[in-house]
Scaffold this motif. Structure first.
Motif, PDB file in Angstrom:
ATOM      1  N   ASN A   1     -37.840 -53.989 -45.962  1.00 53.21           N
ATOM      2  CA  ASN A   1     -37.465 -55.381 -45.708  1.00 53.21           C
ATOM      3  C   ASN A   1     -35.976 -55.612 -45.922  1.00 53.21           C
ATOM      4  O   ASN A   1     -35.329 -56.327 -45.161  1.00 53.21           O
ATOM      5  CB  ASN A   1     -38.285 -56.336 -46.579  1.00 53.21           C
ATOM      6  N   GLN A   2     -35.419 -55.003 -46.959  1.00 51.65           N
ATOM      7  CA  GLN A   2     -33.983 -55.135 -47.216  1.00 51.65           C
ATOM      8  C   GLN A   2     -33.179 -54.522 -46.074  1.00 51.65           C
ATOM      9  O   GLN A   2     -32.169 -55.082 -45.636  1.00 51.65           O
ATOM     10  CB  GLN A   2     -33.612 -54.440 -48.523  1.00 51.65           C
ATOM     11  N   THR A   3     -33.615 -53.376 -45.588  1.00 52.27           N
ATOM     12  CA  THR A   3     -32.908 -52.692 -44.502  1.00 52.27           C
ATOM     13  C   THR A   3     -32.991 -53.499 -43.216  1.00 52.27           C
ATOM     14  O   THR A   3     -31.982 -53.656 -42.507  1.00 52.27           O
ATOM     15  CB  THR A   3     -33.477 -51.278 -44.297  1.00 52.27           C
ATOM     16  N   ILE A   4     -34.160 -54.023 -42.911  1.00 55.03           N
ATOM     17  CA  ILE A   4     -34.311 -54.843 -41.706  1.00 55.03           C
ATOM     18  C   ILE A   4     -33.388 -56.055 -41.782  1.00 55.03           C
ATOM     19  O   ILE A   4     -32.691 -56.377 -40.811  1.00 55.03           O
ATOM     20  CB  ILE A   4     -35.783 -55.268 -41.505  1.00 55.03           C
ATOM     21  N   ALA A   5     -33.354 -56.719 -42.927  1.00 56.91           N
ATOM     22  CA  ALA A   5     -32.477 -57.883 -43.085  1.00 56.91           C
ATOM     23  C   ALA A   5     -31.009 -57.493 -42.925  1.00 56.91           C
ATOM     24  O   ALA A   5     -30.233 -58.198 -42.268  1.00 56.91           O
ATOM     25  CB  ALA A   5     -32.710 -58.532 -44.453  1.00 56.91           C
ATOM     26  N   ALA A   6     -30.621 -56.358 -43.501  1.00 54.05           N
ATOM     27  CA  ALA A   6     -29.231 -55.900 -43.394  1.00 54.05           C
ATOM     28  C   ALA A   6     -28.885 -55.536 -41.958  1.00 54.05           C
ATOM     29  O   ALA A   6     -27.805 -55.878 -41.463  1.00 54.05           O
ATOM     30  CB  ALA A   6     -29.001 -54.705 -44.314  1.00 54.05           C
ATOM     31  N   PHE A   7     -29.802 -54.859 -41.265  1.00 58.02           N
ATOM     32  CA  PHE A   7     -29.560 -54.498 -39.868  1.00 58.02           C
ATOM     33  C   PHE A   7     -29.455 -55.750 -39.004  1.00 58.02           C
ATOM     34  O   PHE A   7     -28.581 -55.846 -38.147  1.00 58.02           O
ATOM     35  CB  PHE A   7     -30.660 -53.583 -39.341  1.00 58.02           C
ATOM     36  N   GLU A   8     -30.337 -56.702 -39.220  1.00 55.73           N
ATOM     37  CA  GLU A   8     -30.284 -57.948 -38.444  1.00 55.73           C
ATOM     38  C   GLU A   8     -28.977 -58.697 -38.695  1.00 55.73           C
ATOM     39  O   GLU A   8     -28.398 -59.272 -37.781  1.00 55.73           O
ATOM     40  CB  GLU A   8     -31.486 -58.837 -38.761  1.00 55.73           C
ATOM     41  N   ALA A   9     -28.493 -58.674 -39.933  1.00 62.04           N
ATOM     42  CA  ALA A   9     -27.227 -59.334 -40.256  1.00 62.04           C
ATOM     43  C   ALA A   9     -26.061 -58.672 -39.531  1.00 62.04           C
ATOM     44  O   ALA A   9     -25.040 -59.308 -39.283  1.00 62.04           O
ATOM     45  CB  ALA A   9     -26.987 -59.299 -41.770  1.00 62.04           C
ATOM     46  N   GLU A  10     -26.235 -57.408 -39.162  1.00 61.39           N
ATOM     47  CA  GLU A  10     -25.202 -56.673 -38.439  1.00 61.39           C
ATOM     48  C   GLU A  10     -25.420 -56.705 -36.925  1.00 61.39           C
ATOM     49  O   GLU A  10     -24.737 -56.023 -36.180  1.00 61.39           O
ATOM     50  CB  GLU A  10     -25.145 -55.225 -38.929  1.00 61.39           C
ATOM     51  N   GLY A  11     -26.412 -57.496 -36.479  1.00 63.16           N
ATOM     52  CA  GLY A  11     -26.624 -57.660 -35.042  1.00 63.16           C
ATOM     53  C   GLY A  11     -27.625 -56.707 -34.420  1.00 63.16           C
ATOM     54  O   GLY A  11     -27.808 -56.697 -33.200  1.00 63.16           O
ATOM     55  N   ILE A  12     -28.286 -55.908 -35.219  1.00 63.09           N
ATOM     56  CA  ILE A  12     -29.315 -54.989 -34.717  1.00 63.09           C
ATOM     57  C   ILE A  12     -30.642 -55.747 -34.818  1.00 63.09           C
ATOM     58  O   ILE A  12     -31.157 -55.944 -35.913  1.00 63.09           O
ATOM     59  CB  ILE A  12     -29.346 -53.696 -35.534  1.00 63.09           C
ATOM     60  N   VAL A  13     -31.171 -56.178 -33.681  1.00 60.76           N
ATOM     61  CA  VAL A  13     -32.326 -57.069 -33.731  1.00 60.76           C
ATOM     62  C   VAL A  13     -33.606 -56.496 -33.136  1.00 60.76           C
ATOM     63  O   VAL A  13     -34.684 -56.985 -33.435  1.00 60.76           O
ATOM     64  CB  VAL A  13     -32.009 -58.423 -33.046  1.00 60.76           C
ATOM     65  N   ASP A  14     -33.517 -55.481 -32.309  1.00 63.85           N
ATOM     66  CA  ASP A  14     -34.732 -54.883 -31.726  1.00 63.85           C
ATOM     67  C   ASP A  14     -35.268 -53.830 -32.678  1.00 63.85           C
ATOM     68  O   ASP A  14     -35.057 -52.637 -32.505  1.00 63.85           O
ATOM     69  CB  ASP A  14     -34.431 -54.285 -30.350  1.00 63.85           C
ATOM     70  N   ILE A  15     -35.973 -54.311 -33.704  1.00 60.33           N
ATOM     71  CA  ILE A  15     -36.428 -53.440 -34.794  1.00 60.33           C
ATOM     72  C   ILE A  15     -37.944 -53.479 -34.873  1.00 60.33           C
ATOM     73  O   ILE A  15     -38.553 -54.549 -34.822  1.00 60.33           O
ATOM     74  CB  ILE A  15     -35.837 -53.921 -36.144  1.00 60.33           C
ATOM     75  N   GLY A  16     -38.537 -52.326 -35.017  1.00 56.76           N
ATOM     76  CA  GLY A  16     -39.966 -52.240 -35.276  1.00 56.76           C
ATOM     77  C   GLY A  16     -40.158 -51.536 -36.616  1.00 56.76           C
ATOM     78  O   GLY A  16     -39.368 -50.673 -36.982  1.00 56.76           O
ATOM     79  N   ALA A  17     -41.180 -51.917 -37.341  1.00 62.72           N
ATOM     80  CA  ALA A  17     -41.432 -51.276 -38.649  1.00 62.72           C
ATOM     81  C   ALA A  17     -42.886 -50.888 -38.752  1.00 62.72           C
ATOM     82  O   ALA A  17     -43.775 -51.598 -38.273  1.00 62.72           O
ATOM     83  CB  ALA A  17     -41.062 -52.239 -39.771  1.00 62.72           C
ATOM     84  N   MET A  18     -43.117 -49.736 -39.366  1.00 62.26           N
ATOM     85  CA  MET A  18     -44.481 -49.267 -39.594  1.00 62.26           C
ATOM     86  C   MET A  18     -44.668 -48.991 -41.070  1.00 62.26           C
ATOM     87  O   MET A  18     -43.767 -48.574 -41.740  1.00 62.26           O
ATOM     88  CB  MET A  18     -44.749 -47.960 -38.826  1.00 62.26           C
TER      89      MET A  18
END
Length: 91
Positions: free
Chosen positions: A74-91
């Motif tokens: 969750n922390q990584t997804i939030a950090a990536f989204e803050a950097e503009g990386i939005v097409d993220i999938g998580a398993m």
């Protein structure tokens, strides 16, 4: 952080992160495929990873990012989204 047009303003890497990124690229060019980056807690490993991921995506590549604990996902997804990386999938 998003600007008024909804685009992410990328955080700038610190000098030691720029150096680490250069060493990673050099190692890849030398043929290494299993590269380990070790930095202390709070040194910005996730930010460094986001720059690597963004670079791969900009070249049309795809990325798999693994984290050793579910809480870090969750922390990584939030950090990536803050950097503009939005097409993220998580398993």
């Amino acid at each position: 952080m998003l600007d008024m047009f909804g685009q992410a303003e990328r955080k700038q890497l610190r000098p030691y992160q720029v150096d680490a990124l250069a060493k990673i690229k050099s190692s890849i060019l030398a043929g290494n495929r299993r590269i380990v980056v070790a930095l202390p807690t709070g040194a910005g490993k996730t930010l460094l990873a986001s720059h690597i991921v963004a670079g791969a995506l900009a070249k049309g590549g795809s990325v798999v990012f693994c984290a050793p604990m579910v809480t870090l996902i969750n922390q990584t997804i939030a950090a990536f989204e803050a950097e503009g990386i939005v097409d993220i999938g998580a398993m």
